[in-house]
Structure formats: C-alpha cells, structure tokens
Design an enzyme around this catalytic site. Structure first.
Site, PDB file in Angstrom:
ATOM      1  N   SER A   1      21.101  -7.154  50.859  1.00 31.87           N
ATOM      2  CA  SER A   1      21.658  -8.093  49.614  1.00 31.87           C
ATOM      3  C   SER A   1      20.710  -7.581  48.007  1.00 31.87           C
ATOM      4  O   SER A   1      21.740  -6.156  47.745  1.00 31.87           O
ATOM      5  CB  SER A   1      20.450  -9.276  49.680  1.00 31.87           C
ATOM      6  OG  SER A   1      21.001 -10.392  48.817  1.00 31.87           O
TER       7      SER A   1
ATOM      8  N   ASP B   1      24.575  -6.698  53.930  1.00 32.99           N
ATOM      9  CA  ASP B   1      24.752  -7.760  52.570  1.00 32.99           C
ATOM     10  C   ASP B   1      25.463  -7.795  51.187  1.00 32.99           C
ATOM     11  O   ASP B   1      24.429  -8.557  50.851  1.00 32.99           O
ATOM     12  CB  ASP B   1      24.566  -8.936  53.394  1.00 32.99           C
ATOM     13  CG  ASP B   1      25.668 -10.535  53.445  1.00 32.99           C
ATOM     14  OD1 ASP B   1      26.770 -10.585  53.112  1.00 32.99           O
ATOM     15  OD2 ASP B   1      25.139 -10.958  53.639  1.00 32.99           O
TER      16      ASP B   1
ATOM     17  N   HIS C   1      23.685 -14.589  55.953  1.00 35.96           N
ATOM     18  CA  HIS C   1      22.686 -14.109  55.295  1.00 35.96           C
ATOM     19  C   HIS C   1      21.474 -13.526  55.654  1.00 35.96           C
ATOM     20  O   HIS C   1      20.858 -12.578  55.515  1.00 35.96           O
ATOM     21  CB  HIS C   1      22.155 -14.431  53.533  1.00 35.96           C
ATOM     22  CG  HIS C   1      22.847 -13.088  53.012  1.00 35.96           C
ATOM     23  ND1 HIS C   1      22.737 -12.319  52.586  1.00 35.96           N
ATOM     24  CD2 HIS C   1      21.540 -13.457  51.859  1.00 35.96           C
ATOM     25  CE1 HIS C   1      22.765 -11.480  51.434  1.00 35.96           C
ATOM     26  NE2 HIS C   1      21.140 -12.468  51.470  1.00 35.96           N
TER      27      HIS C   1
END
Length: 397
Positions: free
Chosen positions: A243, A266, A321
């Site tokens: 992330s 991600d 996620h």
C-alpha cells in the site's frame, strides 16, 4: 531451496474474546529454513531507525515465539487509526489478540551463510507497524532472505516509539491524520519521501554491520548484530512494501541505486509526484488485489511498465487490500469486522501466490542461483486465481 522440507502447518493460538472465539493462525514458512526474528532500534531520536529483522535460523529447543502485537500501546494506535473509541477498542484488541504469537524463533540463533543472504527492506502500509506483515516476511526468510521490516516514524504508523538517551524513557509517536485545510497529496508526498529515505538508511545500517562497524542496538536484545557480517549479500538487495509501503518501495529505487528491484503489494500510487515516474530506473513487480485499485492508480503503474519491459503487473482474484497483511489470518468475525475484510480467496493461497511471484521476480533480478523460477508463470499473470495487468478497478482510494 526449491522444495519444502517440512510441513506448512499453521500455528493456531486461541485467544479469549467477547462475543466469539478469535485466533491468529499465521502459517509457518514453506521454505527450507527455520525463521528467527529480532527487533533492532538504532539511535536515540526519531531520526534513528526501528525494524524487525526476519532471518534464517538454527533450531533451538524451547524457542520463544514473539507477540504479534508487541505492546499494548499499539492496540490504542490501531483503535485510533480505525476511527474506533480507544476506550473500548484498545482493551478489546488486547484481550482478543494481545496474547497471539508469531510462529518464528525470537532471537533465534542466526544460521551463517558464506555466500550471503539477499536482503529485502520492507515498508508497511498506512496505519500499520513492523509486525503486521509477519506472514509474508517470515515466508520470504524461510527461502533464504534477510528481511528487515521497518517501522516508519513519519507518523504513518498507527503507533511507534523511540528510546531517548535518558535511561528507560520512551517517546511515543502516534498516527497523524491529514491536517484540516491541507491538501492530502502534499502531506502524503512529504511522508513518502521520509519513508523512502528510511529504507535507504536501513540499507546503510546493514552496510555498516557488514563492514565490521559496531552498531549498538538500543533495545539490548539477546542477539548480536555482528553475526550478520559476511552473511548478508549487499550486492543483492531489493525493497518491498504494501500500500503506502508499495509506493515507498518504488520511490526508494529512485533514491538508492543499490536497490536492484522493488515488489509493490497493492501499491497506493497517489502520493508520488508525476515528475519521478521517468526517474524510476529498475524493474517493479506490482501484485494487486482485486478490490482496491482505481484506474488512475493502475495508469501510473502502466507508466512504469511501458518504460521497462521487466516491470510486471498482476492481480490476485478474490483478494482484498487486507489480504496481503496478517489480518487476513485472523479468525472470528468480531475483530475482522473492526479492522477490515477478508477476501473470498483462501488466505493461505493468497499468501502463496504473493510470495511465489515475489520470489520468482527476486530470483530474476537479484541473479539468485535457486529454483525460485519455477513460479515464473505467475509474473505473466498465468495461474489459478491470478490474471495479468489489473482488469478490476472498482473502488475509490
């Protein structure tokens, strides 16, 4: 290294809870090495470094396993980040998962390696901290990597701390939201640069250790960092993250030529300024989940893949996620509801795809002499529950 030498049984630790059984079932690494870990803190100011190191280790009878949530203060930080009342959520987290442990050997005896283990610097996501990616970090370590999971001090961690020069005194650094009236891009862009610089400093820390310098660990762990000398190959170094940590890894390639490639789980591409895309010199593997990315974020990834044929983008179907964090291994609905979702894909399968794709990519770009290229097909998005590129962009970042 190409075969599993022991079963990948899960360590399931039941923890009493309010309203249902909770447990954390983090799997053992599937590689040929047992895994140890230790915490390293360098310096007495917030400009120092804090990381958890995962490494191949030797067996030790009665080895202690470290707590997943290392201190109660982190429960409060998670509550704050999740917009929950610290008053009830922090004790609830402590009761439900506070006694859960990671299936690795705490301060376990380091397994020397004359050829040197390749090194991965790992950057956590927004609101996370150094222990919340223990599953992927320990999996990579089980295949013969030293993995340094940073705890960033840019106030993107839900909570962190440093030890001041005054004996016994700690200073805690809580998560900070975007200040009212300030544009999020400018706030996050400053943070991502600090994070990438911490990744570079972490690499330099290992270079210091490798050169024989004495590196005092402020935490006084029962682990002598000098054992790493001559056992970490600083010509084979990658940077990885999830992330916010994924885009941190991309930026670290710009800041430090010694990083030979990046693996971005991600990645949240928003904080990186457009001018830097043309400056990314090395290949990136983007491993996306099905439910997180937007067309704008994927377009930024494709700017990199269009410039470098070795940069790859794949998507894991049935994943969300949080599938690339340890939270996906929490069982029981209560905590899962508080802290995030679980995808339709079995968490163990999602971890296998993530780690195997990463290992194949690392073998290719770190020139490793292992058998990790057996998973090369994943890099083209070929395999069960994986597709090339990013065909699903449904959410809003």
């Amino acid at each position: 290294m190409g075969v599993t030498t022991r079963p990948a049984s899960a360590c399931r630790l039941g923890c009493g809870s309010m309203g249902g059984t909770q447990s954390l079932a983090l799997p053992l690494g599937k590689g040929p090495h047992l895994v140890g870990c230790t915490d390293v803190m360098v310096g007495h100011t917030r400009q120092g470094l804090f990381l958890r190191l995962f490494y191949p280790c030797l067996p030790r009878a009665g080895a202690e396993r470290p707590l997943w949530i290392p201190r109660y203060e982190y429960c409060g930080g998670l509550a704050d980040f999740a917009h929950r009342s610290r008053r009830w959520c922090a004790p609830l987290l402590s009761v439900t998962v506070g006694s859960c442990r990671v299936p690795v050997s705490w301060n376990g005896p380091f397994k020397p390696c004359s050829s040197g283990y390749p090194l991965i610097i790992f950057s956590h996501g927004l609101g996370a901290f150094r222990t919340l990616y223990s599953s992927v970090c320990s999996e990579l370590a089980s295949w013969g990597f030293a993995v340094a999971a940073l705890e960033h001090r840019d106030r993107s961690a839900s909570m962190t701390y440093f030890c001041t020069a005054e004996a016994g005194r700690e200073e805690w650094i809580p998560y900070r939201r975007v200040p009212q009236g300030q544009k999020e891009f400018y706030f996050r862009n400053k943070q991502v640069h600090q994070r990438a610089e911490e990744c570079v400093r972490a690499l330099r820390l290992f270079a210091d250790i490798g050169s024989g310098k004495s590196v005092p660990n402020v935490l006084h762990q029962d682990f002598d960092l000098s054992v790493l000398k001559d056992s970490v190959d600083l010509t084979k170094v990658a940077v990885m993250g999830h992330s916010f940590g994924g885009v941190t890894a991309v930026l670290a390639l710009v800041k430090e030529p010694s990083f030979r490639c990046a693996v971005a789980l991600d990645a949240w591409m928003f904080p990186l300024e457009n001018a830097l895309y043309s400056a990314v010199p090395k290949p990136v593997l983007f491993i996306n989940t099905e439910k997180f990315q937007t067309p704008e974020s994927v377009a930024k990834m494709k700017r990199l893949s269009s410039r470098n044929s070795q940069t790859k983008i794949i998507t894991i179907l049935g994943s969300v996620h949080q599938s690339q964090t340890d939270f996906t291994f929490l069982t029981g609905k209560l905590i899962s509801r508080i802290l995030g979702m679980r995808g339709a894909l079995d968490p163990h399968k999602a971890l296998d795809i993530t780690s195997r794709a990463a290992l194949a990519f690392l073998q290719r770009h770190l020139n490793l002499e292992e058998e990790l290229d057996q998973w090369d097909n994943l890099l083209e998005g070929v395999g069960d529950s994986v597709v090339p590129e990013a065909p699903f962009c449904r959410s809003n970042l």
